[in-house]
Design a protein around this motif. Sequence first.
Motif, PDB file in Angstrom:
ATOM      1  N   LEU A 113       0.850  -1.180   0.000  1.00 39.27           N
ATOM      2  CA  LEU A 113       0.000   0.000   0.000  1.00 39.27           C
ATOM      3  C   LEU A 113       0.888   1.232   0.000  1.00 39.27           C
ATOM      4  O   LEU A 113       1.964   1.226   0.607  1.00 39.27           O
ATOM      5  CB  LEU A 113      -0.906  -0.009   1.237  1.00 39.27           C
ATOM      6  N   VAL A 114       0.462   2.292  -0.670  1.00 37.53           N
ATOM      7  CA  VAL A 114       1.270   3.510  -0.752  1.00 37.53           C
ATOM      8  C   VAL A 114       0.492   4.700  -0.216  1.00 37.53           C
ATOM      9  O   VAL A 114      -0.731   4.749  -0.293  1.00 37.53           O
ATOM     10  CB  VAL A 114       1.748   3.791  -2.194  1.00 37.53           C
ATOM     11  N   THR A 115       1.237   5.652   0.332  1.00 34.82           N
ATOM     12  CA  THR A 115       0.657   6.847   0.915  1.00 34.82           C
ATOM     13  C   THR A 115       1.702   7.948   0.953  1.00 34.82           C
ATOM     14  O   THR A 115       2.905   7.670   0.906  1.00 34.82           O
ATOM     15  CB  THR A 115       0.140   6.562   2.347  1.00 34.82           C
ATOM     16  N   GLU A 116       1.248   9.168   1.057  1.00 40.07           N
ATOM     17  CA  GLU A 116       2.170  10.290   1.256  1.00 40.07           C
ATOM     18  C   GLU A 116       2.451  10.512   2.737  1.00 40.07           C
ATOM     19  O   GLU A 116       3.342  11.274   3.087  1.00 40.07           O
ATOM     20  CB  GLU A 116       1.599  11.552   0.616  1.00 40.07           C
ATOM     21  N   ASP A 117       1.681   9.877   3.631  1.00 36.95           N
ATOM     22  CA  ASP A 117       1.843  10.030   5.078  1.00 36.95           C
ATOM     23  C   ASP A 117       2.017   8.648   5.711  1.00 36.95           C
ATOM     24  O   ASP A 117       1.119   8.130   6.371  1.00 36.95           O
ATOM     25  CB  ASP A 117       0.627  10.750   5.672  1.00 36.95           C
ATOM     26  N   ARG A 118       3.180   8.058   5.490  1.00 43.51           N
ATOM     27  CA  ARG A 118       3.420   6.695   5.983  1.00 43.51           C
ATOM     28  C   ARG A 118       3.270   6.597   7.493  1.00 43.51           C
ATOM     29  O   ARG A 118       2.579   5.718   8.002  1.00 43.51           O
ATOM     30  CB  ARG A 118       4.802   6.204   5.548  1.00 43.51           C
ATOM     31  N   ALA A 119       3.895   7.497   8.236  1.00 43.54           N
ATOM     32  CA  ALA A 119       3.832   7.426   9.705  1.00 43.54           C
ATOM     33  C   ALA A 119       2.395   7.550  10.196  1.00 43.54           C
ATOM     34  O   ALA A 119       1.962   6.807  11.082  1.00 43.54           O
ATOM     35  CB  ALA A 119       4.709   8.509  10.327  1.00 43.54           C
ATOM     36  N   GLY A 120       1.641   8.466   9.617  1.00 44.49           N
ATOM     37  CA  GLY A 120       0.244   8.661  10.020  1.00 44.49           C
ATOM     38  C   GLY A 120      -0.613   7.452   9.702  1.00 44.49           C
ATOM     39  O   GLY A 120      -1.448   7.021  10.512  1.00 44.49           O
TER      40      GLY A 120
END
Length: 115
Positions: free
Chosen positions: A68-75
């Motif tokens: 899965l990909v995201t711009e806010d990995r930590a969140g």
Amino acid sequence: MTLRVGMVTIDCTDPQRLSGFWIEALGLRVGADYGEFLFLTDPEGGVQLGLQHVPEPRGGKNRLHLDLVTEDRAGEVARLVSIGATELTEHEMPGLSWTVLADPEGNQFCVGGEH
């Protein structure tokens, strides 16, 4: 070529229970529930996720997993942990970092993003 990915299926011991996690994690909906096989659909038309009952618990590392990909990995990792995922490890290489997690039945998946 006429093939495309239509669904990715996860083996699990309780499809209905596990569906709650994946519905919350990815914003999916139950498309069909056949008891031992449950289809989760993406309202935006993406790939379906199948949850298939198997009698045995997962053993060893998955041979196939979701990235899965995201711009806010930590969140997103924090959100996924708050709904039942377990954080396993973090990895980094030039231009890419990702976190390996497990869903409530231990199926591993990754959340990544460019940095």
